[in-house]
Structure formats: structure tokens, C-alpha cells
Design an enzyme around this catalytic site. Structure first.
Site, short mmCIF file in Angstrom:
data_model
loop_
_atom_site.label_atom_id
_atom_site.label_comp_id
_atom_site.label_asym_id
_atom_site.label_seq_id
_atom_site.Cartn_x
_atom_site.Cartn_y
_atom_site.Cartn_z
N ARG A 1 0.84 -1.21 0.00
CA ARG A 1 0.00 0.00 0.00
C ARG A 1 0.87 1.25 0.00
O ARG A 1 0.60 2.21 -0.73
CB ARG A 1 -0.92 -0.01 1.21
CG ARG A 1 -2.04 -0.99 1.01
CD ARG A 1 -2.88 -1.29 2.20
NE ARG A 1 -3.85 -2.31 1.77
CZ ARG A 1 -4.82 -2.80 2.49
NH1 ARG A 1 -4.98 -2.38 3.72
NH2 ARG A 1 -5.64 -3.69 2.01
N TYR B 1 -5.80 -1.31 -7.30
CA TYR B 1 -5.22 -2.51 -6.64
C TYR B 1 -4.69 -2.19 -5.25
O TYR B 1 -4.65 -1.05 -4.83
CB TYR B 1 -4.21 -3.24 -7.53
CG TYR B 1 -2.99 -2.50 -8.06
CD1 TYR B 1 -2.50 -1.33 -7.53
CD2 TYR B 1 -2.30 -3.05 -9.14
CE1 TYR B 1 -1.36 -0.72 -8.04
CE2 TYR B 1 -1.16 -2.45 -9.66
CZ TYR B 1 -0.70 -1.29 -9.09
OH TYR B 1 0.41 -0.69 -9.60
N GLU B 2 -4.33 -3.27 -4.56
CA GLU B 2 -3.91 -3.17 -3.15
C GLU B 2 -5.03 -2.67 -2.25
O GLU B 2 -4.80 -1.88 -1.33
CB GLU B 2 -2.68 -2.25 -3.03
CG GLU B 2 -1.42 -3.00 -2.84
CD GLU B 2 -1.66 -4.36 -2.26
OE1 GLU B 2 -2.14 -4.42 -1.12
OE2 GLU B 2 -1.41 -5.37 -2.94
N GLY B 3 -6.25 -3.09 -2.54
CA GLY B 3 -7.41 -2.58 -1.81
C GLY B 3 -7.81 -1.27 -2.46
O GLY B 3 -7.02 -0.31 -2.47
N GLN C 1 -9.65 1.54 1.32
CA GLN C 1 -8.70 2.29 2.18
C GLN C 1 -9.44 3.27 3.07
O GLN C 1 -9.11 3.46 4.24
CB GLN C 1 -7.69 3.06 1.31
CG GLN C 1 -6.88 2.22 0.36
CD GLN C 1 -6.10 1.13 1.06
OE1 GLN C 1 -5.58 1.33 2.16
NE2 GLN C 1 -6.03 -0.03 0.45
#
Ligand SMILES: Cc1cc2nc3c(=O)[nH]c(=O)nc-3n(C[C@H](O)[C@H](O)[C@H](O)COP(=O)(O)OP(=O)(O)OC[C@H]3O[C@@H](n4cnc5c(N)ncnc54)[C@H](O)[C@@H]3O)c2cc1C
Length: 596
Positions: A298, A442-444, A449
Site C-alpha cells: 500500500r 489494486y492493493e485494496g 482504504q
């Protein structure tokens, strides 16, 4: 195809003048020898490597993309990627911020952070290959057994082997609790893993000798949902005891995705057909272990967007000084030519300054977070480590979502500076916009977030972490509140701090009645807190710049003007965002799904 020059002067300003990194590192015994000379040398060398080796491959890598060979199930990266990676490994860059016990150079995260900004400015797609390896290194270092660390970490540290994160499956991305990949225990302590993963970045490529996949799967009788997920290390080639590569493991790439941007990075469907793996950490505790990787990633995605913001801004600035079009509203500035350069036009300046302010805000912010990670990992006092860790946890979703949202705005504005030429691929600007878009997903996703920030990190601990960070802001406001020269920065900072406190309490109260209130407020709320953080850093930077504005160094004049622009033009969006966050969930939830 454009240019990239590492912004070393601004990096030095952030590290030496704003954060006083050398002094801070003296308090960390592992880094007490790191001085300004070492830092500056790494910045200089990093700047050369990234602009001379990686940047020239950015546009060509985008045009060419990766190639998949269905017969061998292998992926070839764009021309030059492999050779550049070899240079990266030979230069020892992979080892920069790794533990000397495993062959690392033992330098602080805060230095690696600046280097990663440069890598991403020059070539985001390429940088994802070593970037993911670094996340795998951190995860294995924290949760691996001694034996696993001894066998695998030196290979990741040297860069000989790369890493991936295999979470997503066709039916689950955000909701990993639904994942289906299975792991069966074997008599020798290993596991056989079966399942299909999709969208795996760098899942297959030709840049390294071996690839270490960190795979989430379920063990037999695992509880339902996210409490039943375990983490496994699944190498592409099974390693021999001496560290050489052995037998091919049945984890194969079935296809690569055609996609909007980052064409130089392979996005792979990975099929595991009884692939051999070893568990990392405890069964059913895999998600906690994977969070080390996810948090690193992140922060890494935030750095991708900072890199793109900077390089898009740099090129738009060159273009705006060169391109002549129309006359300045206040009369010709370039009378000997048929028109003035477009940088004379106020709105072109607004677009440029948006990129500049978002790059400089993100640079200060991410360098601060990186320094906090160094303190979290290396400070001798456990209380300081805990406090730094809490701050990193609070700020991580803001790094991911605020910086990536801003980069989407900034790269789009930079493209706009070019007019129609920005839309034409020859100039390279449209690539930055396309590359920047994935970073919000991506990455949540950025929504996820925002929910993490408001729901888990803030309301989940009754605002304790936010209050602690707020105390730093308050102390700065109190210390400088009477300085008239600073009031244009301190007043809006203090004002926004109070508004955030009120807004947080209000949403917290509403959430007791209706949990949808959190989901309805989270996205604008994160942007408001993001601006609070940037206001804090811009006010501090403005203070230094004011003190040095008569030094004869124009850098400080420019910094002051950028801070003024930020407070006048970007920060005021918080008024609208606060209204949106306060508007509640009813305006979103009123319609039944079939009435849309
Ligand atoms: C180029 C690329 C590279 C990738 N690399 C990797 C990788 O290396 N490894 C890996 O494992 N994965 C990777 N991914 C997958 C990526 O992380 C997921 O796509 C992402 O997490 C979103 O999951 P999803 O696509 O299934 O969307 P979904 O989970 O289906 O979400 C769809 C939409 O619903 C929203 N949503 C979902 N739940 C909620 C909620 N509770 N509240 C509000 N909104 C919600 C989401 O925000 C999103 O807007 C990659 C994806 C791409 C496109």
C-alpha cells in the site's frame, strides 16, 4: 520521449531541512553512522541509474508490452527490461534497505523511499518486479521460520529471485474471506496447493532465475471466511539445499491480461495444480501475516503515484515553457515571437502548480512515514516503537488513497497542459494517465482504504491514533500561532484540525445508529484528513522557506509560492468534502437496487 531528472534538491530539502533525518537516525543505533554524505550519494547515484537506465525503457515498454507463450507458459518482458534488471542487481540496489544478516546494505527505509520515488518516476511497470520482491522479503522476514529465512531471504535481498503476492481469485478480490484455493498437508511438512489466482503482478517473467509466490489458501477444515486463510510460500522452482534452483513446481501462468496501463508489467492468471509449498506462520493466521506484505504494498502504491505525479509535472513544465500559443492577457511577454509561451496563462500555471504541489506534499508525507517505519523497527525504546507503529498504521491508507487520487488529477492536468498533443501517445503523457489509474484500484481499492481509515483505524480505537497525531499538529499550531508571517498557513491548518475533530465525532455518533453512515462518509472523509496532513507539512515547509527566502537561493521562494498555491487552491476543497461527508447515507441509500 520526454525526460526525467530526479528532484534531488527537493528530496534533500525534505530529508535534511524538514525531517532532519541525520539527527533522527542518530537515535537509532543501527543507523547512527548514516550521515548526510551517504544520503546524498545514494540520491545522486539513484538519480543516474533511474534516469539513464530505466526511463528510456518506459515508453518502449508500454508500446511493446509483455509476451505470453502458451506452449511453454512463459512470459517475456519488453526489450531491455531484463538487462536493466541485471544492472539493478549488480549495482546492489535490491539490497539497499535490507538486513545485513541476509546480505543487505542495512540502510534506512527513508532512503529507500526516495529511491523508490525515482524508480517509479522513471518506469512504474518495471519497478513493480523488484517492488513486490521487497514486500515478500518483509513478510518472510517477519513471519518465516529460521530455515525459510536462511534459504530464501538472501536470494530476495540480492535480487536473484523475485516475489509475488497471490491473493485474488476470479470470484474474490476485496472479500478474501471467499477464497477457495486449497492446501493439503504432506508427510514431509510441506503442502500441496491447488487453485486459480488472477491478476497476479509479475507472476511470470524472464527477469530472475526463480519466483517466490506468496499464496493464500485454505487448509482442511479451516473456518469459513477470513479466519480460515493460511499463507504459503510456493517457489516456481523448488530450491535445492544449497540454494540452487531444482525441479519445476506446478504453478504455471495460464495467460496474461490485456489492460489499460502498466503494459510492461505482466498481470498473470496463475494456476496451481498440486504445487508444493511451505506454510508461513500458523494455519488460519495467513491474512495477518500477509498484512505485512499488503501494508508494504500500500505504501508502495502511494510511491508509484508520487513518481508519476513528479515525472508528468516535469514534462508538462518543459512543454509549457516551450509551446507558444496566444498572448498573455496582460500584454505580450515574448514580443519578438508570434505568440507567448503557454506558461504565461493563469490556468496553465494552475495545472502545473497542482502537479508540483501534489508531488511536493506527497514527498514530504511519504518521507515522514518512511522515517516513522525506521523508528518503529529500530528505536531502542519500546514506547517510541509502538507510537511510531500506530502512526504508520493510521497514515498507510492515506498514503495509498490520497496520493493515488491526487496523481490521477495531477497526471490528467499535466496531459491537459499539452492540449491535443497530450492525448497523442508519441509525447508520453497519456501513458502516465493510464498507468496512474490502476493505483486507485489494486492493493485494496481507495474505497476500501477509506473504510479502513475511518472504520478501523479511527472509529475502531475511539480516535486514539488520530488524536495522538493531532497533538503534533496542535503543538505546531500553538508554537507558531502568534507569528503573523505564518498566519496564512497556520490559520487554515488549525481550522481544518478543529473541523476534522468535529466531523469525526459527528460521524462516530451517527454510526451508532446506522453503520451505513461510515460507508457513506468514508471517501470524502479520507480526503479531508489527507488535506489535514498536507496542510501540516506545507505549513512546516513554508516556515523553513520563509526563514530562508532572503538567502539568495530561489528554491525557497519557489517553495513558498507552492505552499501558498496549495492553501489557496487545493486545500479549500475540504469545505465541499466536509459537506459531502456530513450529508449522510440517506441520499445514497434511498433507492432500492431495482429502481436505479
Ligand atoms: C493490473 C492489476 C494488478 C493486480 N495485481 C495483483 C497482485 O499482484 N496480487 C493480487 O492478489 N491481486 C492483484 N490485483 C487484484 C486487485 O488487488 C483487485 O482487483 C482489487 O483488490 C479489487 O478486487 P476486485 O477486482 O475483485 O473488485 P471487487 O472486490 O469485486 O470490488 C468491486 C467494487 O466494489 C467495491 N466494494 C467492494 N466491497 C466494498 C465494500 N465493503 N464497501 C464499499 N465498496 C466495496 C470496490 O471498492 C470496487 O469498487 C491486481 C489487479 C489489477 C487490475
Amino acid at each position: 520521449m520526454g525526460q526525467y531528472v530526479a528532484p534531488i534538491r527537493d528530496m534533500q530539502f525534505v530529508l535534511h531541512e524538514l525531517l532532519k533525518v541525520e539527527e533522527e537516525l542518530k537515535a537509532l543505533p543501527d543507523y547512527s553512522e548514516v550521515d548526510a554524505d551517504i544520503i546524498n550519494q545514494v540520491l545522486e547515484e539513484g538519480g543516474k541509474f533511474t534516469s539513464e537506465v530505466l526511463f528510456p525503457l518506459n515508453h518502449s515498454g508500454d508500446r511493446e508490452g509483455c509476451h505470453y507463450d502458451g506452449a511453454t507458459k512463459t512470459v517475456t518482458t519488453p526489450k531491455g527490461f531484463k538487462e536493466a534488471y541485471k544492472q539493478y542487481v549488480e549495482g546492489g540496489w535490491a539490497a539497499l534497505a535490507c538486513d545485513p544478516e541476509y546480505g543487505g546494505q542495512g540502510l534506512p527505509v527513508v532512503m529507500n523511499n526516495s529511491f523508490y520515488e525515482m524508480l517509479n518516476s522513471s518506469n512504474q511497470a518495471w519497478t513493480m518486479y523488484p517492488g513486490l520482491s521487497h514486500g515478500a522479503y518483509e513478510c518472510l522476514k517477519e513471519h518465516g521460520t529460521d530455515e525459510q529465512k536462511k534459504l530464501y531471504l538472501p536470494k530476495l535481498v540480492s535480487g536473484e529471485w523475485t516475489g509475488t503476492m497471490c491473493l485474488t481469485e476470479p470470484h474474490c478480490g476485496t472479500d478474501l474471506g471467499m477464497l477457495r484455493s486449497k492446501a493439503l498437508p504432506q508427510a514431509d511438512g510441506s503442502w500441496l496447493i491447488t487453485g486459480n489466482k488472477i491478476f497476479i503482478s509479475a507472476g511470470e517473467h524472464d527477469m530472475s532465475e526463480n519466483i517466490l509466490h506468496l499464496v493464500l489458501a485454505r487448509v482442511p477444515d479451516a473456518p469459513e471466511g477470513s479466519k480460515g486463510i493460511s499463507l504459503f510460500l510456493v517457489p516456481k522452482f523448488l530450491p535445492n539445499a544449497d540454494g540452487s534452483v531444482g525441479e519445476r513446481n506446478p504453478i504455471f501462468c495460464g495467460a496474461i491480461e490485456e489492460k489499460m496501463g502498466i503494459h510492461g508489467n505482466s498481470t498473470c492468471q496463475m494456476n496451481l495444480d498440486g504445487a508444493k509449498g511451505w506454510i508461513i506462520g500458523q494455519p488460519n493466521k495467513g491474512l495477518q501475516a500477509m498484512f505485512v506484505f499488503m501494508n508494504a504494498a500500500r505504501l508502495g502504491v502511494g510511491m508509484q503515484s508520487l513518481g508519476l505525479t513528479e515525472v508528468a509535472y516535469q514534462n508538462a513544465l518543459i512543454y509549457a515553457k516551450d509551446r507558444i500559443q496566444m498572448r498573455s492577457l496582460t500584454g505580450p511577454k515574448n514580443p519578438e515571437k508570434p505568440a507567448d509561451p503557454i506558461i504565461v496563462h493563469p490556468d496553465v500555471r494552475r495545472m502545473l502548480l497542482t502537479g508540483k504541489a501534489y508531488a511536493e506534499g506527497a514527498r514530504a508525507f511519504t518521507s515522514y512515514v518512511a522515517l516513522q517505519i525506521d523508528r518503529e523497527l529500530h528505536h531502542p525504546d519500546a514506547d517510541v516503537r509502538k507510537e511510531a507503529g500506530d502512526e504508520v498504521a493510521l497514515l498507510t491508507p492515506i498514503v495509498k488513497a490520497f496520493i493515488t487520487d491526487n496523481a490521477w488529477i495531477a497526471t490528467s492536468e499535466a496531459m491537459q497542459v499539452y492540449g491535443g498533443h497530450g492525448y497523442i501517445s508519441e509525447w508520453g503523457m497519456e501513458q502516465y494517465v493510464r498507468d496512474a489509474r490502476i493505483n486507485l484500484i489494486y492493493e485494496g481499492t481507495n474505497t476500501v482504504q477509506s473504510l479502513d481509515l475511518l472504520g478501523r483505524k479511527i472509529l475502531g480505537d475511539n480516535g486514539a491514533k488520530l488524536r495522538k497525531f493531532g497533538e503534533k499538529i496542535k503543538a505546531f499550531v500553538e508554537e507558531n500561532g502568534l507569528d503573523e508571517n505564518l498566519s496564512e498557513f497556520i490559520t487554515p491548518l488549525g481550522d481544518l484540525g478543529e473541523k476534522v475533530t468535529k466531523l469525526t465525532m459527528e460521524i462516530g455518533m451517527k454510526a451508532f445508529q446506522n453503520a451505513d453512515e461510515v460507508g457513506a462518509a468514508a471517501v470524502p472523509y479520507l480526503r479531508v484528513v489527507g488535506h489535514l496532513v498536507y496542510s501540516y507539512f506545507f505549513a512546516q515547509m513554508a516556515k523553513i522557506a520563509l526563514e530562508k527566502q532572503d538567502s539568495g537561493d530561489n528554491f525557497y521562494k519557489t517553495k513558498l509560492a507552492t505552499a501558498r498555491f496549495y492553501f489557496a487552491r487545493l486545500q479549500p476543497e475540504t469545505a465541499t468534502l466536509i459537506r459531502q461527508a456530513r450529508s449522510g447515507s440517506a441520499n445514497l441509500m434511498a433507492l432500492d437496487a431495482d429502481l436505479f
